[in-house]
Design an enzyme around this catalytic site. Structure first.
Site, mmCIF file in Angstrom:
data_model
loop_
_atom_site.group_PDB
_atom_site.id
_atom_site.type_symbol
_atom_site.label_atom_id
_atom_site.label_comp_id
_atom_site.label_asym_id
_atom_site.label_seq_id
_atom_site.Cartn_x
_atom_site.Cartn_y
_atom_site.Cartn_z
ATOM 1 N N CYS A 161 -21.254 -4.276 29.177
ATOM 2 C CA CYS A 161 -21.198 -2.829 29.403
ATOM 3 C C CYS A 161 -22.433 -2.126 28.858
ATOM 4 C CB CYS A 161 -19.939 -2.247 28.783
ATOM 5 S SG CYS A 161 -19.821 -2.475 26.992
ATOM 6 N N HIS A 297 -17.373 0.384 23.816
ATOM 7 C CA HIS A 297 -17.594 0.244 25.255
ATOM 8 C C HIS A 297 -18.615 1.266 25.740
ATOM 9 C CE1 HIS A 297 -16.766 -0.868 29.351
ATOM 10 N NE2 HIS A 297 -16.316 0.328 29.670
ATOM 11 N N ASN A 317 -17.564 4.029 34.941
ATOM 12 C CA ASN A 317 -17.296 2.771 34.258
ATOM 13 C C ASN A 317 -17.965 1.634 35.024
ATOM 14 O OD1 ASN A 317 -16.242 1.053 32.346
ATOM 15 N ND2 ASN A 317 -14.101 1.530 32.761
#
Length: 364
Positions: A161, A297, A317
């Site tokens: 990520c 994240h 995302n």
């Protein structure tokens, strides 16, 4: 009599299948007056699970593993229905993580290292986007509408990520400055940014520094994503146009107003706490559910707005289009906590780019 019993059995089966068809939207199963699941839940859940497996391309190595996943799936399905019955500002659904326990989800998805790099070679703190009384900001911003956001990507089972969030911010800024939207390579960072740990996780600031020191980022076409650690191959960037940046800065910590001002000018990277079950199973709406400030994240904040009277951040995302609103989350904005929901205002940063620039040199 036998034919009557057969007809009745067929009718019951048809009723179960019909009820499953209405549940195939992966979000809700009916309740009785006492909010208890109907007795057909197990049959419905099994059929829904089979459809979900097809939708997400799930194949398990053994019957025992499939049964274990079904048990977890059923538990998540109950959780989804219980939460959705509470009439919240957001809805949960059967995302691609619906066969994972919360512990497994955390192991797969959390790859951002919140600790500061030991050597901030290029990083400077800045009040560039600190707000003042004279500021007049748009009521809403969506960089997708300006063509500054590439398609939603999927990091897979690689804890990368940190690379996706960094790349997303650079892609957006490059479009704003040059007018050209270029899909850039996360694999370039995973393979070649040795100060980070590839699929083992990394720091966003270190990724920005790598881009500055190593001739920019290659394109996804030249250096496609593999979702595994690989050997750095500089030849993949030779004689190809690489997108460069001139620097990066961190936003003032715990300041949603500064984050809003920054997002009004460009997409911004943020490190958040995505470790809740609600986050794992988020489907739509303005999320104000359970989450802490244990940053783990990396995401890209690509806009903000208001929906049904609720202010939100528009967050991109890297979990594919079957999670959230086609890969995006609307995360509650202007909450009482200065750190922001899930810590979104704690560790935000953005790249700098003054002009169109390319570099055709390779990296070792």
């Amino acid at each position: 009599m036998g034919s009557a019993k057969s007809a009745m059995l067929i009718l019951l089966v048809a009723m179960v299948i019909a009820s499953c068809a209405t549940a195939i939207d992966m979000s809700v199963v009916s309740y009785d007056d006492n909010n208890r699941l109907h007795s057909v839940f197990d049959a419905e859940a099994s059929l829904i699970f089979e459809s979900w497996m097809v939708k997400h391309g799930k194949v398990y190595g053994s019957v025992a593993e499939k049964e274990r996943r079904l048990t977890i799936f059923e538990d998540n399905l109950r959780f989804i229905n219980n939460r959705n019955a509470e009439n919240l500002s957001y809805r949960l659904g059967l995302t691609g993580f619906a066969d994972l326990s919360l512990h497994e989800y955390k192991e797969v998805c959390h790859g951002a290292d919140p600790r500061p790099p030991r050597n901030h070679v290029f990083m400077t703190s800045s009040d560039r986007y600190k707000t003042s009384a004279d500021d007049v900001l748009p009521k809403s911003v969506d960089w997708r509408n300006e063509g500054a956001v590439t398609e939603v990507k999927d990091q897979g089972h690689c804890r990368s990520c940190w690379a996706f969030s960094t790349v997303g911010a650079v892609e957006g800024l490059n479009k704003i400055v040059t007018g050209e939207l270029v899909t850039l390579s996360e694999q370039d960072l995973i393979n070649c940014n040795k100060e980070n740990n590839g699929c083992g996780g990394g720091k966003l600031e270190t990724a920005y520094e790598f881009i500055m020191k190593n001739g920019g980022l290659g394109t996804d076409n030249d250096y496609p994503y593999k979702a595994v650690n690989g050997v750095c191959d500089g030849r993949l960037k030779e004689n190809n146009k690489n997108v460069m940046i001139d620097g990066y800065e961190n936003l003032p910590a715990n300041d949603e107003s500064a984050l809003m001002k920054a997002v009004a000018h460009q997409p911004v990277t943020a490190v958040i706490d995505s470790s809740s079950r609600e986050f794992q199973l988020y489907e739509s709406g303005v999320f104000d559910g359970s989450c802490g400030t244990n940053l783990n994240h990396g995401v890209v904040v690509v806009g903000y707005g208001t929906e049904n009277g609720r202010d939100y951040w528009l967050v991109k995302n890297s979990r594919g289009i079957t999670w959230g609103e086609a890969g995006y989350m609307k995360m509650a904005r202007n909450i009482a906590n200065p750190r922001g929901l899930c810590g979104i205002a704690m560790r935000a940063s953005y790249p700098l780019k003054n002009s169109f620039s390319t570099d055709k040199s390779s990296i070792a």
